[in-house]
Design a protein around this motif. Structure first.
Motif, short mmCIF file in Angstrom:
data_model
loop_
_atom_site.label_atom_id
_atom_site.label_comp_id
_atom_site.label_asym_id
_atom_site.label_seq_id
_atom_site.Cartn_x
_atom_site.Cartn_y
_atom_site.Cartn_z
N ALA A 80 48.33 67.83 1.09
CA ALA A 80 48.98 69.12 0.91
C ALA A 80 48.55 69.80 -0.39
O ALA A 80 48.94 70.94 -0.64
CB ALA A 80 50.49 68.96 0.94
N GLY A 81 47.79 69.11 -1.21
CA GLY A 81 47.33 69.69 -2.46
C GLY A 81 48.30 69.56 -3.60
O GLY A 81 48.14 70.21 -4.63
N MET A 82 49.35 68.76 -3.44
CA MET A 82 50.35 68.61 -4.48
C MET A 82 49.99 67.52 -5.50
O MET A 82 50.58 67.47 -6.56
CB MET A 82 51.71 68.31 -3.86
CG MET A 82 52.19 69.39 -2.93
SD MET A 82 53.66 68.84 -2.08
CE MET A 82 54.71 70.24 -2.31
N LEU A 83 49.06 66.64 -5.13
CA LEU A 83 48.61 65.57 -6.04
C LEU A 83 47.09 65.57 -6.08
O LEU A 83 46.43 65.90 -5.10
CB LEU A 83 49.09 64.20 -5.56
CG LEU A 83 50.54 63.83 -5.76
CD1 LEU A 83 50.82 62.44 -5.18
CD2 LEU A 83 50.93 63.85 -7.21
N ASN A 84 46.58 65.16 -7.20
CA ASN A 84 45.14 65.01 -7.37
C ASN A 84 44.69 63.71 -6.72
O ASN A 84 45.40 62.72 -6.75
CB ASN A 84 44.82 65.01 -8.87
CG ASN A 84 43.35 65.08 -9.14
OD1 ASN A 84 42.52 64.76 -8.29
ND2 ASN A 84 43.01 65.53 -10.34
N ILE A 85 43.49 63.70 -6.17
CA ILE A 85 42.95 62.50 -5.53
C ILE A 85 42.81 61.37 -6.53
O ILE A 85 42.87 60.19 -6.17
CB ILE A 85 41.61 62.82 -4.82
CG1 ILE A 85 41.19 61.68 -3.90
CG2 ILE A 85 40.52 63.09 -5.82
CD1 ILE A 85 42.00 61.57 -2.66
N ALA A 86 42.65 61.69 -7.81
CA ALA A 86 42.53 60.65 -8.85
C ALA A 86 43.82 59.84 -8.95
O ALA A 86 43.79 58.63 -9.21
CB ALA A 86 42.18 61.27 -10.19
N ILE A 87 44.95 60.47 -8.73
CA ILE A 87 46.24 59.77 -8.82
C ILE A 87 46.35 58.73 -7.72
O ILE A 87 46.74 57.59 -7.96
CB ILE A 87 47.42 60.78 -8.75
CG1 ILE A 87 47.41 61.65 -10.01
CG2 ILE A 87 48.75 60.06 -8.59
CD1 ILE A 87 48.39 62.79 -9.97
N ILE A 88 45.99 59.11 -6.49
CA ILE A 88 46.08 58.14 -5.40
C ILE A 88 45.05 57.03 -5.58
O ILE A 88 45.32 55.87 -5.27
CB ILE A 88 45.94 58.82 -4.02
CG1 ILE A 88 46.39 57.86 -2.93
CG2 ILE A 88 44.54 59.30 -3.77
CD1 ILE A 88 46.59 58.49 -1.58
N SER A 89 43.88 57.35 -6.13
CA SER A 89 42.89 56.30 -6.39
C SER A 89 43.41 55.30 -7.42
O SER A 89 43.25 54.09 -7.24
CB SER A 89 41.58 56.91 -6.87
OG SER A 89 41.02 57.70 -5.86
N MET A 90 44.04 55.79 -8.49
CA MET A 90 44.61 54.89 -9.49
C MET A 90 45.71 54.05 -8.88
O MET A 90 45.82 52.85 -9.15
CB MET A 90 45.15 55.69 -10.68
CG MET A 90 44.06 56.23 -11.57
SD MET A 90 44.65 56.98 -13.11
CE MET A 90 46.06 57.91 -12.62
N TYR A 91 46.55 54.67 -8.04
CA TYR A 91 47.63 53.92 -7.38
C TYR A 91 47.05 52.81 -6.50
O TYR A 91 47.51 51.67 -6.54
CB TYR A 91 48.49 54.87 -6.55
CG TYR A 91 49.49 54.15 -5.68
CD1 TYR A 91 50.65 53.62 -6.23
CD2 TYR A 91 49.28 54.00 -4.31
CE1 TYR A 91 51.56 52.95 -5.44
CE2 TYR A 91 50.17 53.34 -3.52
CZ TYR A 91 51.32 52.82 -4.09
OH TYR A 91 52.22 52.15 -3.30
#
Length: 133
Positions: free
Chosen positions: A47-58
């Motif tokens: 949805a564009g609410m989070l950066n892909i870098a955040i999910i990669s770190m998670y």
């Protein structure tokens, strides 16, 4: 707190604990809540609410407790813990490079491996017999 959610918290507290055992409920409830969180984070990224870098770190951070609880579950079922290595390595590769094992010629082989691993993770706990002296 939901009684099943305690297993998720317990797995996070045992982040680097690769010793001991994990029961079936502990393993499956951790994975259920982890899947729910993965879906929510993925939808927020889509949805564009989070950066892909955040999910990669998670995903990179969660590789450790996922590996830990899988190894403890295999140990609880009295199975060889090294059968989890292809799964652990593929999770790390996915988290770091964003590729999946489903995009190459080994897809069918990997899916067969995952099905076998899931079956093995469903095995009941083995009680160690007291050693006779």
């Amino acid at each position: 707190m939901n009684s099943s959610f305690k297993y998720y918290i317990l797995a996070l507290f045992n982040f680097f604990n690769f010793e001991g055992k994990a029961t079936r409920p502990e393993f499956w409830f951790f994975n259920m809540y982890n899947l729910i969180i993965d879906i929510i984070i993925s939808l927020l990224v889509y949805a564009g609410m989070l950066n892909i870098a955040i999910i990669s770190m998670y995903f990179i951070i969660m590789c450790i407790p996922k590996s830990s609880i899988m190894i403890r579950r295999l140990r609880d079922a009295d199975l060889n813990i090294y059968i989890s290595l292809p799964y652990i390595i593929s999770n790390i590769v996915f988290a770091m490079f964003g590729t999946t094992p489903y995009t190459n010629q080994f897809t069918a082989l990997y899916l067969i491996y995952i099905i076998i691993l899931i079956i093995l993770l469903c095995f009941p706990s083995k009680e160690k017999k007291a050693q006779e002296k």
